[in-house]
Enzyme design. Structure first.
Site, PDB file in Angstrom:
ATOM      1  CB  THR A  27      -7.803 -18.570  -5.807  1.00 22.20           C
ATOM      2  OG1 THR A  27      -9.237 -18.627  -5.723  1.00 22.20           O
ATOM      3  CG2 THR A  27      -7.227 -18.259  -4.438  1.00 22.20           C
ATOM      4  CG  PHE A  34      -2.171 -15.254   2.274  1.00 20.69           C
ATOM      5  CD1 PHE A  34      -0.839 -14.894   2.196  1.00 20.69           C
ATOM      6  CD2 PHE A  34      -3.115 -14.422   1.697  1.00 20.69           C
ATOM      7  CE1 PHE A  34      -0.439 -13.727   1.569  1.00 20.69           C
ATOM      8  CE2 PHE A  34      -2.736 -13.250   1.060  1.00 20.69           C
ATOM      9  CZ  PHE A  34      -1.406 -12.905   0.990  1.00 20.69           C
ATOM     10  CG  ASP A 107      -5.299  -8.794  -6.523  1.00 26.45           C
ATOM     11  OD1 ASP A 107      -6.169  -7.944  -6.794  1.00 26.45           O
ATOM     12  OD2 ASP A 107      -5.570  -9.890  -5.986  1.00 26.45           O
ATOM     13  CG  HIS A 122      -4.533  -5.923   4.159  1.00 25.49           C
ATOM     14  ND1 HIS A 122      -5.008  -7.208   4.102  1.00 25.49           N
ATOM     15  CD2 HIS A 122      -4.825  -5.475   5.403  1.00 25.49           C
ATOM     16  CE1 HIS A 122      -5.577  -7.525   5.257  1.00 25.49           C
ATOM     17  NE2 HIS A 122      -5.482  -6.482   6.059  1.00 25.49           N
ATOM     18  CB  CYS A 152      14.115   7.041  -4.354  1.00 24.48           C
ATOM     19  SG  CYS A 152      13.584   8.665  -4.958  1.00 24.48           S
TER      20      CYS A 152
END
Length: 247
Positions: A27, A34, A107, A122, A152
């Site tokens: 942050t 979230f 990220d 994740h 693609c």
């Protein structure tokens, strides 16, 4: 200040540190979390579809155009830079004290800061793959796509971000690696996570070491189990610890 000095001394005494982190780690780099008051799930309440639905596998398959519109506008932050937490953890790894980072974030900021032993529960926005031919593509290629739903260039299949959506299982190799790292740590640093997302939140139960530290702006279910709790901005805390330790 006393808590920060205690944290610094524990880090100095440890040589098998593992960091387990979530959205709050980033942050201070300008990436919203979230579930906080200013988080993504709160600010998107007026959308026709809740974020949890748009970030599900079934929604991705049924409405890829809406998924990618949300994903590109809310989930991608290519200009974000590592903050004090990312930088400090990279230094600890360089010194041989930090053995692994277990992150729920997608990220890639830990790697951008220089960390190498990063277990991404994740997935990552920096990895994307064709659902048909399985070729992989970087974030730059996806962002440069002329199509709302990236395709693609070899077979025209949909290019999906290599991130774990709702209704999808975690990568078992990454999960087992995270379990082993946490189980073998002598100091566990838990930061920037509400510890409410499962099964990731259950990983802290594998810790068998001497000391655990919780660094988060808001209280979590783990607070009573941690040996030290600091409710403050994690990047600023890590900057202060780094100055105390001279690293």
């Amino acid at each position: 200040m006393q808590n920060i000095e205690t944290l610094a001394s524990w880090i100095e005494q440890s040589d098998n540190i593992v960091f387990f982190g979530g959205a709050g780690t980033s942050t201070e780099s300008g990436i919203p979390d979230f579930r906080s008051a200013a988080g993504l799930y709160q600010t998107e309440q007026h959308s026709p579809y809740p974020p949890e639905q748009m970030l599900s596998r079934s929604f991705f398959m049924k409405m890829p155009e809406i998924f990618f519109d949300f994903y590109r506008s809310k989930m991608l932050h290519p200009d974000a830079k590592p903050n004090g937490c990312h930088r400090f953890l990279a230094k600890l790894e360089e010194l041989g004290k930090l053995k692994a980072i277990v992150t729920q974030n997608i990220d890639g900021l830990h790697q951008k800061a220089g960390s190498e032993e990063v277990l991404e529960l994740h997935g990552s926005v920096h990895r994307n793959y064709c659902m048909d031919c399985r070729r992989f593509f970087g974030l730059e290629q996806v962002m440069a796509s002329k199509h709302l739903v990236p395709r693609c260039p070899y077979c025209q299949g949909i290019v999906k971000p290599d991130v774990v959506l709702y209704e999808e299982a975690l990568d078992q190799q990454v999960l087992i690696g995270a379990m082993d790292a946490i189980a073998n740590a002598d100091l566990l640093l838990v930061g920037g996570t509400s510890l409410t997302v499962h099964p990731a939140a259950e990983l802290v139960s594998y810790f068998q070491g001497t000391r655990s530290v919780l660094l988060n702006m808001d209280p979590t279910p783990y607070d009573k189990r941690a040996d030290l709790v600091i409710h403050d901005k994690i990047g600023e805390v890590m900057d202060q610890v780094g100055r105390i330790l001279g690293i």
